[in-house]
Design a protein around this motif. Structure first.
Motif, PDB file in Angstrom:
ATOM      1  N   PRO A 184       9.035  -0.323   7.246  1.00 34.70           N
ATOM      2  CA  PRO A 184       8.221   0.217   6.160  1.00 34.70           C
ATOM      3  C   PRO A 184       8.245   1.735   5.968  1.00 34.70           C
ATOM      4  O   PRO A 184       8.034   2.185   4.825  1.00 34.70           O
ATOM      5  N   PRO A 185       8.479   2.573   6.989  1.00 39.56           N
ATOM      6  CA  PRO A 185       8.565   4.011   6.719  1.00 39.56           C
ATOM      7  C   PRO A 185       9.635   4.388   5.691  1.00 39.56           C
ATOM      8  O   PRO A 185       9.627   5.508   5.170  1.00 39.56           O
ATOM      9  N   LEU A 186      10.544   3.463   5.376  1.00 33.68           N
ATOM     10  CA  LEU A 186      11.570   3.745   4.375  1.00 33.68           C
ATOM     11  C   LEU A 186      11.030   3.681   2.950  1.00 33.68           C
ATOM     12  O   LEU A 186      11.729   4.096   2.017  1.00 33.68           O
ATOM     13  N   VAL A 187       9.818   3.168   2.756  1.00 30.35           N
ATOM     14  CA  VAL A 187       9.246   3.131   1.412  1.00 30.35           C
ATOM     15  C   VAL A 187       9.184   4.552   0.852  1.00 30.35           C
ATOM     16  O   VAL A 187       8.630   5.457   1.464  1.00 30.35           O
ATOM     17  N   GLY A 188       9.799   4.760  -0.298  1.00 27.20           N
ATOM     18  CA  GLY A 188       9.843   6.075  -0.922  1.00 27.20           C
ATOM     19  C   GLY A 188      10.987   6.949  -0.453  1.00 27.20           C
ATOM     20  O   GLY A 188      11.210   8.024  -1.018  1.00 27.20           O
ATOM     21  N   ALA A 189      11.734   6.498   0.559  1.00 31.84           N
ATOM     22  CA  ALA A 189      12.826   7.315   1.103  1.00 31.84           C
ATOM     23  C   ALA A 189      14.103   7.205   0.290  1.00 31.84           C
ATOM     24  O   ALA A 189      14.956   8.091   0.331  1.00 31.84           O
ATOM     25  N   SER A 229       0.836  -1.212   0.000  1.00 30.80           N
ATOM     26  CA  SER A 229       0.000   0.000   0.000  1.00 30.80           C
ATOM     27  C   SER A 229       0.866   1.255   0.000  1.00 30.80           C
ATOM     28  O   SER A 229       0.573   2.236  -0.706  1.00 30.80           O
ATOM     29  N   LEU A 230       1.931   1.246   0.793  1.00 33.61           N
ATOM     30  CA  LEU A 230       2.833   2.399   0.841  1.00 33.61           C
ATOM     31  C   LEU A 230       3.496   2.632  -0.514  1.00 33.61           C
ATOM     32  O   LEU A 230       3.666   3.776  -0.953  1.00 33.61           O
ATOM     33  N   MET A 231       3.862   1.560  -1.209  1.00 34.13           N
ATOM     34  CA  MET A 231       4.510   1.684  -2.509  1.00 34.13           C
ATOM     35  C   MET A 231       3.561   2.240  -3.564  1.00 34.13           C
ATOM     36  O   MET A 231       4.004   2.867  -4.530  1.00 34.13           O
ATOM     37  N   LEU A 232       2.261   2.033  -3.367  1.00 37.91           N
ATOM     38  CA  LEU A 232       1.271   2.516  -4.332  1.00 37.91           C
ATOM     39  C   LEU A 232       0.714   3.895  -3.982  1.00 37.91           C
ATOM     40  O   LEU A 232      -0.038   4.474  -4.788  1.00 37.91           O
ATOM     41  N   ALA A 233       1.065   4.416  -2.828  1.00 34.87           N
ATOM     42  CA  ALA A 233       0.531   5.711  -2.408  1.00 34.87           C
ATOM     43  C   ALA A 233       0.976   6.813  -3.374  1.00 34.87           C
ATOM     44  O   ALA A 233       2.158   6.877  -3.743  1.00 34.87           O
ATOM     45  N   PRO A 234       0.064   7.700  -3.800  1.00 32.28           N
ATOM     46  CA  PRO A 234       0.423   8.715  -4.794  1.00 32.28           C
ATOM     47  C   PRO A 234       1.299   9.828  -4.254  1.00 32.28           C
ATOM     48  O   PRO A 234       2.029  10.464  -5.013  1.00 32.28           O
ATOM     49  N   ARG A 235       1.246  10.079  -2.919  1.00 27.19           N
ATOM     50  CA  ARG A 235       2.005  11.203  -2.364  1.00 27.19           C
ATOM     51  C   ARG A 235       2.695  10.786  -1.067  1.00 27.19           C
ATOM     52  O   ARG A 235       2.250   9.864  -0.377  1.00 27.19           O
ATOM     53  N   ALA A 236       3.761  11.508  -0.738  1.00 31.86           N
ATOM     54  CA  ALA A 236       4.465  11.243   0.515  1.00 31.86           C
ATOM     55  C   ALA A 236       3.558  11.487   1.710  1.00 31.86           C
ATOM     56  O   ALA A 236       3.610  10.746   2.707  1.00 31.86           O
ATOM     57  N   VAL A 237       2.717  12.512   1.643  1.00 25.45           N
ATOM     58  CA  VAL A 237       1.820  12.811   2.755  1.00 25.45           C
ATOM     59  C   VAL A 237       0.833  11.672   2.979  1.00 25.45           C
ATOM     60  O   VAL A 237       0.415  11.407   4.117  1.00 25.45           O
ATOM     61  N   ASP A 238       0.458  10.983   1.906  1.00 27.76           N
ATOM     62  CA  ASP A 238      -0.428   9.827   2.044  1.00 27.76           C
ATOM     63  C   ASP A 238       0.284   8.684   2.768  1.00 27.76           C
ATOM     64  O   ASP A 238      -0.332   7.970   3.570  1.00 27.76           O
TER      65      ASP A 238
END
Length: 246
Positions: A93-98, A44-53
């Motif tokens: 998981p908070p590292l997703v997108g980092a 779900s985190l990998m599919l989130a459109p924005r960092a705030v999401d």
């Protein structure tokens, strides 16, 4: 200059706070990082459109904390000579997108992290305790780069470079490795090589070192785990008895 001073202060604090033993799974610390290894959350985190999401999808503040002294499952590698603990997007998981990850390595006397590569990341390795000898070679035709690190010194291993860390002393060494990918990957070269079909291994080694298939299996059994206790001179200096080979 101010930013350099702040970095030095941070790393010095980390060194002072380094535990005196390898990571444990004690229950005295408050629970953190409850989403570790949660595949559904990670997807779900990998599919989130924005960092705030992504922030909103992790409602508990404590899930933004990774405890290297009490790590989650699938984040630790332990061998005769010490252990490593890795914070990646799987274990944290908070590292997703980092676009970043981190490993802390605890090397016992004469322990070493056997030669390996990170296929998707540069590694910045900072020594915070003890002394560590490092080597890396980038590719065919490149020279081998060797260094002895002292506390608060750092070296860089290029992405994909074969490298290793070895503690040549009788006291523990601790290093912190930062990565430029939240899933840097790791491949232990010797273990992977001898894991190939015996005929391929024999062909790759070539003339001057031929052996039968049964010998490959013997060599495979002799390869230690990721963090191994080795190097005869160091073992003798520290009065450490080597493990039997079979």
């Amino acid at each position: 200059m101010r930013s350099s001073s702040l970095l030095l202060t941070f790393v010095s604090t980390l060194a002072a706070a380094a535990p005196t033993s390898s990571p444990s799974t004690g229950s005295s610390r408050p629970p953190v990082n409850s989403l570790a290894n949660n595949v559904d959350v990670i997807h779900s985190l990998m599919l989130a459109p924005r960092a705030v999401d992504r922030i909103a999808m992790i409602p508990k503040d404590s899930d933004f904390v990774f405890d290297f002294d009490s790590p989650p499952a699938n984040s630790s590698t332990t061998g005769l000579g010490g252990s490593t603990v890795a914070a990646t997007r799987q274990s944290f998981p908070p590292l997703v997108g980092a676009g970043a990850a981190m490993t802390v390595g605890f090397l016992g006397p004469c322990g070493f992290n056997t030669p390996h590569t990170h296929p998707r990341s540069v590694e910045l390795n900072i020594l915070v305790e003890g002394r560590v000898s490092t080597q890396f070679v980038l590719e065919n035709g490149a020279r081998t780069v060797s260094n002895d690190l002292l506390p608060m010194q750092m070296t860089a291993f290029p992405q994909g470079a074969l490298h290793t860390e070895f503690n040549p002393d009788c006291s523990r060494a601790t290093f912190v490795a930062a990565f430029t990918n939240e899933d840097p990957g790791v491949q232990q070269e010797a273990q992977s090589f001898f894991g190939l079909d015996p005929a391929i291994v024999e062909a790759a080694v070539g003339n001057g070192f031929t052996f039968e298939g049964k010998d490959v299996n013997r060599f495979r059994d002799l390869i230690p785990k990721n963090v191994a206790s080795g190097v005869e001179a160091c073992l003798k200096k520290c009065n450490i008895k080597p493990e039997p080979s079979s």
